[in-house]
Design a protein around this motif. Structure first.
Motif, mmCIF file in Angstrom:
data_model
loop_
_atom_site.group_PDB
_atom_site.id
_atom_site.type_symbol
_atom_site.label_atom_id
_atom_site.label_comp_id
_atom_site.label_asym_id
_atom_site.label_seq_id
_atom_site.Cartn_x
_atom_site.Cartn_y
_atom_site.Cartn_z
ATOM 1 N N LYS A 42 -17.354 11.465 17.506
ATOM 2 C CA LYS A 42 -17.012 12.178 18.746
ATOM 3 C C LYS A 42 -16.289 13.492 18.460
ATOM 4 N N MET A 43 -15.459 13.506 17.412
ATOM 5 C CA MET A 43 -14.756 14.730 17.030
ATOM 6 C C MET A 43 -15.710 15.757 16.418
ATOM 7 N N GLN A 44 -16.887 15.314 16.035
ATOM 8 C CA GLN A 44 -17.883 16.148 15.368
ATOM 9 C C GLN A 44 -17.319 16.776 14.092
ATOM 10 N N VAL A 45 -16.621 15.935 13.320
ATOM 11 C CA VAL A 45 -16.097 16.373 12.031
ATOM 12 C C VAL A 45 -17.285 16.703 11.144
ATOM 13 N N LYS A 46 -17.187 17.817 10.435
ATOM 14 C CA LYS A 46 -18.274 18.226 9.555
ATOM 15 C C LYS A 46 -17.711 19.003 8.378
ATOM 16 N N GLU A 47 -18.558 19.383 7.469
ATOM 17 C CA GLU A 47 -18.161 20.178 6.317
ATOM 18 C C GLU A 47 -17.405 21.422 6.791
ATOM 19 N N GLY A 48 -16.233 21.655 6.188
ATOM 20 C CA GLY A 48 -15.438 22.821 6.546
ATOM 21 C C GLY A 48 -14.413 22.572 7.641
ATOM 22 N N SER A 49 -14.435 21.386 8.283
ATOM 23 C CA SER A 49 -13.440 21.060 9.314
ATOM 24 C C SER A 49 -12.075 20.888 8.678
ATOM 25 N N PHE A 50 -11.048 21.471 9.281
ATOM 26 C CA PHE A 50 -9.682 21.273 8.814
ATOM 27 C C PHE A 50 -9.076 20.132 9.613
ATOM 28 N N ILE A 51 -8.548 19.125 8.905
ATOM 29 C CA ILE A 51 -8.042 17.918 9.558
ATOM 30 C C ILE A 51 -6.677 17.534 9.000
ATOM 31 N N ASN A 52 -5.987 16.691 9.775
ATOM 32 C CA ASN A 52 -4.787 15.987 9.331
ATOM 33 C C ASN A 52 -5.164 14.514 9.335
ATOM 34 N N LEU A 53 -4.638 13.764 8.379
ATOM 35 C CA LEU A 53 -4.954 12.336 8.376
ATOM 36 C C LEU A 53 -3.803 11.511 7.834
ATOM 37 N N VAL A 54 -3.836 10.241 8.222
ATOM 38 C CA VAL A 54 -2.906 9.239 7.709
ATOM 39 C C VAL A 54 -3.770 8.114 7.161
ATOM 40 N N GLY A 55 -3.401 7.611 5.999
ATOM 41 C CA GLY A 55 -4.173 6.536 5.417
ATOM 42 C C GLY A 55 -3.385 5.788 4.365
ATOM 43 N N ASP A 56 -4.067 4.868 3.711
ATOM 44 C CA ASP A 56 -3.481 4.072 2.639
ATOM 45 C C ASP A 56 -4.234 4.365 1.353
ATOM 46 N N MET A 61 0.830 -1.187 0.000
ATOM 47 C CA MET A 61 0.000 0.000 0.000
ATOM 48 C C MET A 61 0.874 1.251 0.000
ATOM 49 N N ILE A 62 0.385 2.269 -0.621
ATOM 50 C CA ILE A 62 1.051 3.567 -0.599
ATOM 51 C C ILE A 62 0.475 4.359 0.560
ATOM 52 N N LYS A 63 1.350 4.828 1.456
ATOM 53 C CA LYS A 63 0.930 5.577 2.635
ATOM 54 C C LYS A 63 0.651 7.018 2.246
ATOM 55 N N VAL A 64 -0.419 7.601 2.797
ATOM 56 C CA VAL A 64 -0.818 8.973 2.518
ATOM 57 C C VAL A 64 -0.800 9.763 3.823
ATOM 58 N N PHE A 65 -0.145 10.922 3.786
ATOM 59 C CA PHE A 65 -0.172 11.871 4.896
ATOM 60 C C PHE A 65 -0.765 13.158 4.350
ATOM 61 N N ALA A 66 -1.901 13.565 4.844
ATOM 62 C CA ALA A 66 -2.540 14.794 4.371
ATOM 63 C C ALA A 66 -2.662 15.748 5.554
ATOM 64 N N THR A 67 -2.123 16.951 5.389
ATOM 65 C CA THR A 67 -2.172 17.916 6.475
ATOM 66 C C THR A 67 -2.968 19.135 6.057
ATOM 67 N N ASN A 68 -3.721 19.650 7.012
ATOM 68 C CA ASN A 68 -4.476 20.881 6.829
ATOM 69 C C ASN A 68 -5.394 20.819 5.604
ATOM 70 N N VAL A 69 -6.114 19.700 5.464
ATOM 71 C CA VAL A 69 -7.090 19.553 4.390
ATOM 72 C C VAL A 69 -8.478 19.840 4.949
ATOM 73 N N VAL A 70 -9.378 20.262 4.095
ATOM 74 C CA VAL A 70 -10.723 20.614 4.540
ATOM 75 C C VAL A 70 -11.705 19.530 4.115
ATOM 76 N N VAL A 71 -12.669 19.251 4.985
ATOM 77 C CA VAL A 71 -13.730 18.308 4.643
ATOM 78 C C VAL A 71 -14.677 19.027 3.681
ATOM 79 N N SER A 72 -14.827 18.465 2.486
ATOM 80 C CA SER A 72 -15.641 19.086 1.442
ATOM 81 C C SER A 72 -17.123 18.910 1.731
ATOM 82 N N LYS A 73 -17.938 19.819 1.187
ATOM 83 C CA LYS A 73 -19.376 19.674 1.354
ATOM 84 C C LYS A 73 -19.876 18.545 0.466
ATOM 85 N N GLY A 74 -21.011 18.007 0.804
ATOM 86 C CA GLY A 74 -21.570 16.892 0.052
ATOM 87 C C GLY A 74 -22.034 17.298 -1.334
ATOM 88 N N TYR A 75 -22.097 16.341 -2.228
ATOM 89 C CA TYR A 75 -22.517 16.569 -3.608
ATOM 90 C C TYR A 75 -24.024 16.796 -3.666
#
Length: 165
Positions: free
Chosen positions: A66-80, A1-15
């Motif tokens: 629990k974090m109450q992530v929603k549209e417009g939230s700025f997050i950091n994430l790690v994934g594959d 798997m290719i590891k992904v580190f994304a910093t300071n990305v915004v949760v997009s609004k729904g389509y």
């Protein structure tokens, strides 16, 4: 798997005004999109958005709630990096889409410092000042550290150029 580190990305609004985060009926799966504005000289305003779909499973879904992530939230994430493959019901065509399988998530920093952080930094500065004024006292975190330590120690008995030490 290719590891992904994304910093300071915004949760997009729904389509088409759909919710930004789509949880499964049992709450064990969530899907959402993230985006980040990037420079692109080919665009009229010199920017464009990079957007990716993120999928999370199990305990991470509860954490996101629990974090109450929603549209417009700025997050950091790690994934594959992974790929969803499905057959289009209308055309019968096989479709593919790159997705990020979430492994860890946190809120991105707001940039401001809390008063507690500022107090802690002031206390550390005062401690360092006091320690520097006391002669012959080691300030190293490791009391066994050599006073001649240069910040680099070769790995495997060789120096940077492959010569034995």
């Amino acid at each position: 798997m290719i590891k992904v580190f994304a910093t300071n990305v915004v949760v997009s609004k729904g389509y088409n005004n759909s919710p930004a985060l789509k949880f499964s009926d049992n709450g064990e799966h969530v899907r959402f999109r993230i985006g980040q504005k990037v420079y692109d000289s080919r665009e009229d305003d010199n920017t464009r958005w990079n957007n990716y779909t993120v999928k999370a499973f199990g305990p991470l879904c509860e954490r996101i709630q629990k974090m109450q992530v929603k549209e417009g939230s700025f997050i950091n994430l790690v994934g594959d990096l992974d790929e969803d493959v499905w057959t289009d019901e209308e055309t019968g065509e096989i479709k593919r889409m790159t997705v990020i399988i979430l492994r860890d998530i946190e809120y991105a920093s707001g940039g401001g410092k809390s008063s507690r952080t500022q107090e802690s930094a002031q206390q550390q500065a005062q401690t360092a000042t006091k320690a520097s004024k006391q002669p012959n006292k080691k300030t190293s975190a490791n009391p066994e550290a050599s006073e001649n330590f240069s910040g680099y120690e070769p790995f495997g008995g060789e120096d940077f150029f492959g010569q034995a030490v």
